[in-house]
Design an enzyme around this catalytic site. Structure first.
Site, PDB file in Angstrom:
ATOM      1  N   ASP A 143       0.836  -1.193   0.000  1.00 57.54           N
ATOM      2  CA  ASP A 143       0.000   0.000   0.000  1.00 57.54           C
ATOM      3  C   ASP A 143       0.875   1.250   0.000  1.00 57.54           C
ATOM      4  OD1 ASP A 143      -2.442   1.387   0.220  1.00 57.54           O
ATOM      5  OD2 ASP A 143      -2.035   1.720   2.336  1.00 57.54           O
ATOM      6  N   THR A 174      -2.812   5.627  -4.750  1.00 53.18           N
ATOM      7  CA  THR A 174      -1.704   6.372  -4.139  1.00 53.18           C
ATOM      8  C   THR A 174      -0.388   6.097  -4.870  1.00 53.18           C
ATOM      9  OG1 THR A 174      -1.415   4.597  -2.544  1.00 53.18           O
ATOM     10  CG2 THR A 174      -2.711   6.453  -1.845  1.00 53.18           C
ATOM     11  N   ASP A 179      -9.558   0.304   1.637  1.00 51.41           N
ATOM     12  CA  ASP A 179      -9.429   0.953   0.336  1.00 51.41           C
ATOM     13  C   ASP A 179     -10.622   0.620  -0.539  1.00 51.41           C
ATOM     14  OD1 ASP A 179      -7.043   1.939   1.126  1.00 51.41           O
ATOM     15  OD2 ASP A 179      -5.809   0.886  -0.340  1.00 51.41           O
TER      16      ASP A 179
HETATM   17  P1  ADP Z   1      -2.436   2.230  -6.452  1.00 55.18           P
HETATM   18  O1  ADP Z   1      -1.865   2.547  -5.112  1.00 55.18           O
HETATM   19  O2  ADP Z   1      -2.112   3.290  -7.439  1.00 55.18           O
HETATM   20  O3  ADP Z   1      -3.870   1.867  -6.421  1.00 55.18           O
HETATM   21  P2  ADP Z   1      -1.952  -0.544  -7.053  1.00 55.18           P
HETATM   22  O4  ADP Z   1      -0.744  -1.312  -6.679  1.00 55.18           O
HETATM   23  O5  ADP Z   1      -3.223  -0.840  -6.350  1.00 55.18           O
HETATM   24  O6  ADP Z   1      -1.587   0.973  -6.939  1.00 55.18           O
HETATM   25  O7  ADP Z   1      -2.154  -0.763  -8.609  1.00 55.18           O
HETATM   26  C1  ADP Z   1      -3.176  -0.126  -9.296  1.00 55.18           C
HETATM   27  C2  ADP Z   1      -3.028  -0.358 -10.772  1.00 55.18           C
HETATM   28  O8  ADP Z   1      -3.124  -1.745 -11.067  1.00 55.18           O
HETATM   29  C3  ADP Z   1      -4.140   0.316 -11.532  1.00 55.18           C
HETATM   30  O9  ADP Z   1      -3.611   0.949 -12.670  1.00 55.18           O
HETATM   31  C4  ADP Z   1      -5.047  -0.833 -11.901  1.00 55.18           C
HETATM   32  O10 ADP Z   1      -5.797  -0.574 -13.058  1.00 55.18           O
HETATM   33  C5  ADP Z   1      -4.054  -1.923 -12.112  1.00 55.18           C
HETATM   34  N1  ADP Z   1      -4.646  -3.260 -12.030  1.00 55.18           N
HETATM   35  C6  ADP Z   1      -5.354  -3.794 -11.015  1.00 55.18           C
HETATM   36  N2  ADP Z   1      -5.728  -5.059 -11.298  1.00 55.18           N
HETATM   37  C7  ADP Z   1      -5.237  -5.347 -12.521  1.00 55.18           C
HETATM   38  C8  ADP Z   1      -5.263  -6.492 -13.394  1.00 55.18           C
HETATM   39  N3  ADP Z   1      -5.886  -7.601 -13.012  1.00 55.18           N
HETATM   40  N4  ADP Z   1      -4.643  -6.405 -14.568  1.00 55.18           N
HETATM   41  C9  ADP Z   1      -4.004  -5.280 -14.925  1.00 55.18           C
HETATM   42  N5  ADP Z   1      -3.919  -4.177 -14.176  1.00 55.18           N
HETATM   43  C10 ADP Z   1      -4.531  -4.197 -12.993  1.00 55.18           C
END
Ligand code: ADP
Ligand code: MG
Length: 541
Positions: free
Chosen positions: A64, A97, A389
């Site tokens: 996170d 984030t 979240d």
């Molecule tokens: P943040 O803190 O920015 O939310 P995350 O580590 O949660 O960071 O990653 C979010 C990113 O991962 C977003 O761009 C989301 O669209 C992408 N994402 C989530 N699940 C998938 C998936 N199954 N395939 C591709 N991208 C994904």
């Protein structure tokens, strides 16, 4: 007088350090980029986790963004601004984030290239500002509607927000619990996620987590002689102790004969008895007390068949009050029947060998608790972070009513359309908008990089698909190809994307505008540079 003017004017203490112009910009940018570089590897479902050890030696394993940045205890002022971006993002929309931080770093990196080409920071700032505004419009155009009716879509949003956490196996289950909880508390598209109570208990597995209709307390009854379950409970909430007050320190009790001791003790007993009688008179069958309940009171309450719990947290008292309709009473002499609240059942249950109290079937149907289970405390804690979240993300999606494809699809589209706008602009502003447009690529690129895929090939493929009208194509991190993210179910609230771009560009612009760092003696130029090296080093952990 003219003599005096020739004297140097001293406005800063001698110990203060000053870094000017390009030096200031460079150092600030380096610090900010270092921070974003550290957390870039955590982006997306295949992102890595960080193990953090805080100043007390406690270990947190997380993915996170905001948790990582907060625990890192960053010192450099410009790097701190990036941490603020992440915090703002978390507070506003609950997710994105990492995206915001990574984007801020990339915007600064590209700005630096422009500075090297002798483009004035003011020109870059203007271009970035315009580009950010246009990006908002583009996101609106590519978004689709969502409402409380679309439970399946909400489930996908919930699941997308949880991806990339250490909670893999239980994700689907937690994601659906999140949706059900939000749908319970939502009122005309507005869901206050503070209404959803979260309790966690290590033991069992994530699949054992559950949504409970009511309030769950990590507490047990004070006396085993009390009933462990009460139907049609009449609930009293007290925030005074059911015990005889200790005498004030300077109070003296003059006792001259054994009779007096007995009289004194009897008097104490009398007071406790009166308190318990009061509870009995209003026919309360369950008592939640924010303070203590002493042995005698416990014994008497047990004899009356009252289920009593002591030292209940203030926040739980408030939750109980809202859920059951009971008023929190501060003076037991004032306790009236109308102060009581109601629940179908109050019951003590054993969870992982420990007793918890369930207050179910409350008069307010919106009272819900999510009970998180999981192998260890690390698992339940990370699950709580992702669930929080998800709840916030669902509330954001419902209040804004718009969703966009994830997996980098939205960023790719914003980048392409901004590029087109830039080419129409001409002049130096064009370069800044182009730089902003290219910065968008960092999201799909990092998603692919972190999954160990060929980012360049995938990005080229996705872009050409977008050019041919397939606006939802994003990176499929599990099978190394591009896919329609809506069909794949990788969906996010439009607000999360908008806020990420907004806060990232604001931070980048703010840092760009600084051309003078004046630091009190604590931070010297050398320290600033050293601090950043330290952070760069952390990038590899
Ligand atoms: P943040 O803190 O920015 O939310 P995350 O580590 O949660 O960071 O990653 C979010 C990113 O991962 C977003 O761009 C989301 O669209 C992408 N994402 C989530 N699940 C998938 C998936 N199954 N395939 C591709 N991208 C994904
Ligand atoms: Mg996320």
């Amino acid at each position: 007088m003219a003599e005096n003017l020739r004297q140097p004017m001293i406005v800063l203490p001698e110990s203060a350090q000053r870094i000017l112009g390009r030096d200031a910009q460079r150092l600030n940018m380096m610090a900010a980029k270092a921070v974003s570089e550290i957390i870039r590897t955590t982006l997306g479902p295949k992102g890595m986790d960080k193990m953090l050890v805080d100043s007390l030696g406690d270990v947190i394993i997380t993915n996170d963004g905001v948790t990582i940045l907060e625990t890192m205890d960053i010192e450099h002022p410009a790097a701190k601004m990036i941490v603020e971006v992440a915090k703002a993002q978390e507070d506003e929309v609950g997710d994105g984030t990492t995206t915001a931080t990574v984007l801020a770093g990339e915007l600064l990196k590209r700005a630096e290239d422009l500075l090297d080409q002798d483009i004035h920071p003011v020109v870059i700032v203007q271009g970035y500002k315009l580009a950010a505004e246009e990006a908002m419009k583009i996101i609106d155009r590519v978004s689709s509607p969502v409402s409380v009716e679309d439970k399946r879509l909400l489930f996908k949003i919930s699941k997308t927000s949880m991806n990339g956490r250490g909670t893999e196996s239980g994700i689907e289950h937690l994601a659906s619990i999140g949706v059900n909880a939000v749908l319970k508390v939502v009122n005309k598209n507005k869901a206050d996620v503070e209404d959803i109570k979260i309790e966690k208990k290590a033991g069992g597995s994530l699949e054992d987590s559950a949504l409970i209709d009511g309030i769950v307390l990590d507490k047990e009854r004070v006396h085993t002689g009390m009933p462990s379950s009460i139907n049609d409970a009449r609930i009293a909430l007290l925030n005074v102790a059911l015990e005889v007050k200790e005498p004030e320190t300077d109070a003296q009790i003059q006792i001259t004969s054994p009779d007096q001791i007995e009289a004194f003790l009897n008097k104490e007993e009398e007071m406790i008895k009166r308190m318990v009688t009061k509870i009995k008179n209003v026919e309360a069958t369950v008592l939640f007390c924010q303070k203590g309940i002493d042995d005698l009171a416990q014994h008497l309450l047990a004899k009356e068949g009252v289920l009593a719990i002591r030292r209940v947290k203030k926040s739980d008292m408030t939750a109980l009050s809202r859920a059951t309709g009971a008023s929190i009473v501060t003076d037991i002499r004032d306790l009236k029947e109308t102060d009581l609240g109601f629940a179908k059942i109050v019951e003590e249950k054993k969870i992982a060998g420990e007793s918890m109290t369930f207050v179910e079937g409350c008069s307010d149907p919106k009272a819900v608790t999510i009970l998180i289970r999981g192998g260890t405390a690390h698992v339940t804690e990370e699950a709580e972070r992702s669930l929080k979240d998800a709840l916030k993300v669902l509330a954001t999606a419902l209040s804004d009513g718009k969703v966009v494809p994830g997996g980098g699809a939205t960023e790719i589209e914003v980048g392409i359309q901004l590029g087109k706008i830039a080419s129409k602009m001409g002049g130096r502003a064009q370069l800044a908008i182009e730089a902003f447009a290219k910065s968008m690529d960092i999201i799909p690129r990092s998603l692919a990089d972190n999954a160990g895929l060929n980012a360049i090939d995938l990005l080229v493929k996705a872009k050409s698909e977008h050019e041919s009208g397939k606006h939802n194509q994003g990176i499929e991190v599990f099978s190394s190809t591009t896919k329609d993210m809506f069909e794949l179910g990788v969906i996010e609230p439009a607000m999360v994307k908008k806020q990420a771009i907004k806060s990232a560009s604001e931070a980048a612009m703010m840092i760009l505008k600084i051309d003078d760092v004046i630091a009190a003696s604590k931070i010297s130029k050398g320290d600033m540079a050293a601090g950043m090296e330290g952070m760069g080093g952390m990038g590899g952990f």
